[in-house]
Scaffold this active site. Structure first.
Site, mmCIF file in Angstrom:
data_model
loop_
_atom_site.group_PDB
_atom_site.id
_atom_site.type_symbol
_atom_site.label_atom_id
_atom_site.label_comp_id
_atom_site.label_asym_id
_atom_site.label_seq_id
_atom_site.Cartn_x
_atom_site.Cartn_y
_atom_site.Cartn_z
ATOM 1 N N GLU A 106 0.767 -1.152 -0.091
ATOM 2 C CA GLU A 106 0.082 -0.002 -0.049
ATOM 3 C C GLU A 106 1.051 1.321 0.080
ATOM 4 O O GLU A 106 1.988 1.297 0.475
ATOM 5 C CB GLU A 106 -0.894 -0.232 1.336
ATOM 6 C CG GLU A 106 -1.784 0.841 1.717
ATOM 7 C CD GLU A 106 -2.942 1.476 0.387
ATOM 8 O OE1 GLU A 106 -2.413 1.460 -0.708
ATOM 9 O OE2 GLU A 106 -4.147 1.524 0.813
ATOM 10 N N ASP A 107 0.298 2.181 -0.655
ATOM 11 C CA ASP A 107 1.193 3.685 -0.696
ATOM 12 C C ASP A 107 1.343 4.369 0.750
ATOM 13 O O ASP A 107 2.132 4.639 1.232
ATOM 14 C CB ASP A 107 0.761 4.553 -1.867
ATOM 15 C CG ASP A 107 -0.628 4.815 -1.859
ATOM 16 O OD1 ASP A 107 -1.453 4.320 -0.802
ATOM 17 O OD2 ASP A 107 -1.349 5.575 -2.778
ATOM 18 N N ASP A 110 -3.618 5.926 6.299
ATOM 19 C CA ASP A 110 -4.187 7.065 6.700
ATOM 20 C C ASP A 110 -4.838 6.808 8.008
ATOM 21 O O ASP A 110 -4.544 6.832 8.947
ATOM 22 C CB ASP A 110 -4.585 7.897 5.422
ATOM 23 C CG ASP A 110 -4.965 9.335 5.807
ATOM 24 O OD1 ASP A 110 -4.622 9.807 6.836
ATOM 25 O OD2 ASP A 110 -5.775 9.944 4.831
ATOM 26 N N PHE A 159 -0.824 16.328 3.639
ATOM 27 C CA PHE A 159 -1.485 15.468 2.064
ATOM 28 C C PHE A 159 -0.224 15.790 1.146
ATOM 29 O O PHE A 159 0.304 16.637 0.707
ATOM 30 C CB PHE A 159 -2.645 16.396 1.435
ATOM 31 C CG PHE A 159 -3.291 15.636 0.349
ATOM 32 C CD1 PHE A 159 -4.382 14.752 0.742
ATOM 33 C CD2 PHE A 159 -3.048 15.215 -0.880
ATOM 34 C CE1 PHE A 159 -4.938 13.592 0.024
ATOM 35 C CE2 PHE A 159 -3.336 14.985 -2.004
ATOM 36 C CZ PHE A 159 -4.317 13.731 -1.300
ATOM 37 N N ARG A 172 1.319 11.557 -9.706
ATOM 38 C CA ARG A 172 1.969 10.221 -9.426
ATOM 39 C C ARG A 172 3.247 9.944 -10.065
ATOM 40 O O ARG A 172 3.990 9.230 -9.374
ATOM 41 C CB ARG A 172 1.083 9.059 -10.260
ATOM 42 C CG ARG A 172 -0.437 8.967 -9.459
ATOM 43 C CD ARG A 172 -1.251 7.875 -9.893
ATOM 44 N NE ARG A 172 -2.510 7.988 -9.901
ATOM 45 C CZ ARG A 172 -3.252 7.285 -8.613
ATOM 46 N NH1 ARG A 172 -2.478 7.087 -7.460
ATOM 47 N NH2 ARG A 172 -4.615 7.439 -8.808
HETATM 48 P P1 IMP Z 1 -7.267 5.554 4.580
HETATM 49 O O1 IMP Z 1 -8.301 4.569 4.151
HETATM 50 O O2 IMP Z 1 -7.665 6.416 5.062
HETATM 51 O O3 IMP Z 1 -6.066 4.657 5.204
HETATM 52 O O4 IMP Z 1 -6.441 5.915 3.142
HETATM 53 C C1 IMP Z 1 -5.721 5.372 2.221
HETATM 54 C C2 IMP Z 1 -5.804 5.819 0.969
HETATM 55 O O5 IMP Z 1 -6.011 6.944 0.915
HETATM 56 C C3 IMP Z 1 -4.427 5.496 0.251
HETATM 57 O O6 IMP Z 1 -4.255 4.516 -0.406
HETATM 58 C C4 IMP Z 1 -4.517 6.821 -0.654
HETATM 59 O O7 IMP Z 1 -4.998 6.404 -1.889
HETATM 60 C C5 IMP Z 1 -5.358 7.822 0.045
HETATM 61 N N1 IMP Z 1 -4.502 8.809 0.936
HETATM 62 C C6 IMP Z 1 -4.451 8.943 2.111
HETATM 63 N N2 IMP Z 1 -3.573 10.011 2.346
HETATM 64 C C7 IMP Z 1 -3.133 10.642 1.226
HETATM 65 C C8 IMP Z 1 -2.320 11.513 0.855
HETATM 66 O O8 IMP Z 1 -1.890 12.302 1.764
HETATM 67 N N3 IMP Z 1 -2.271 11.769 -0.230
HETATM 68 C C9 IMP Z 1 -2.578 10.930 -1.635
HETATM 69 N N4 IMP Z 1 -3.179 9.865 -1.222
HETATM 70 C C10 IMP Z 1 -3.705 9.755 0.149
#
Ligand code: IMP
Length: 187
Positions: A106-107, A110, A159, A172
């Site tokens: 996973e990238d 969050d 962000f 990207r």
């Molecule tokens: P989560 O479900 O809130 O943990 O979010 C995960 C997904 O939200 C990641 O796979 C990203 O696609 C997106 N995301 C969360 N924070 C960022 C950020 O700072 N930049 C870009 N994408 C983000």
């Protein structure tokens, strides 16, 4: 004007990705692994990580999206989003995960909602082991607790874009992970 500020440069990313790959190689020595990339943000990280993992490895990809529209980054940072945790699968993996060593790539972690959902889905497929490799972690935003096994960098509540991460599908292809600052009118 939209501003980009480098948070983690390409050299630091390369060094850390190599360390993560070495840890994975050590932990799974002599075994096969499936690297499951979460579309689309993990594509570049997966490509770099996979080439440094010295194991018998295959790839797969899984896609998710959240119900409802995501607000602008700055709004999102203030108030969060999708606190219901409703995430849906847009693309499933192509192969059986049964009795396999699965590593979800996973990238960024969050709120944890996405990975929490994905791990529940993948656990139902009865893998032998299921672990997570995340390049970035924003721990201050966590809503759902997710166990991560390999984390690249803990970052502040900003962000970020680049190295696979996007804002509205852009940025990207940047080589560094950058903080995106939007002009006030877009918030
Ligand atoms: P989560 O479900 O809130 O943990 O979010 C995960 C997904 O939200 C990641 O796979 C990203 O696609 C997106 N995301 C969360 N924070 C960022 C950020 O700072 N930049 C870009 N994408 C983000």
């Amino acid at each position: 004007m939209t501003e980009l500020r480098v948070l983690i440069d390409r050299d630091a990313i390369a060094k850390r990705v190599a360390e993560m790959a070495a840890n994975i190689t050590h932990d799974y020595a002599g075994q096969q692994v499936i690297l499951v990339g979460v579309l689309k943000g993990s594509a570049i990280f997966l490509a770099d990580l996979a080439r440094q993992v010295k194991l018998d490895a295959t790839f797969d990809f899984i896609g998710v999206s959240s119900y409802g529209n995501r607000p602008s980054p700055s709004q999102e940072l203030k108030s969060g989003w999708d606190s219901t945790g409703e995430v849906k699968l847009t693309k499933d993996v192509d192969q059986s995960m049964k009795d396999k060593n699965v590593i979800v790539v996973e990238d960024i972690l969050d709120t944890g909602l996405t990975l929490n959902y994905l791990l529940r889905v993948l656990r139902q497929r009865k893998p032998r082991t299921l672990r997570v490799a995340a390049l970035l972690d924003k721990p201050s935003r966590r809503i759902k607790n997710v166990r991560t096994d390999y984390v690249g960098f803990h970052i502040p509540n900003e962000f970020v874009v680049g190295y696979g991460l996007d804002y509205a599908e852009r940025y990207r292809n940047l080589k560094d992970v950058c903080i995106l600052q939007l002009p006030p009118e877009s918030t």
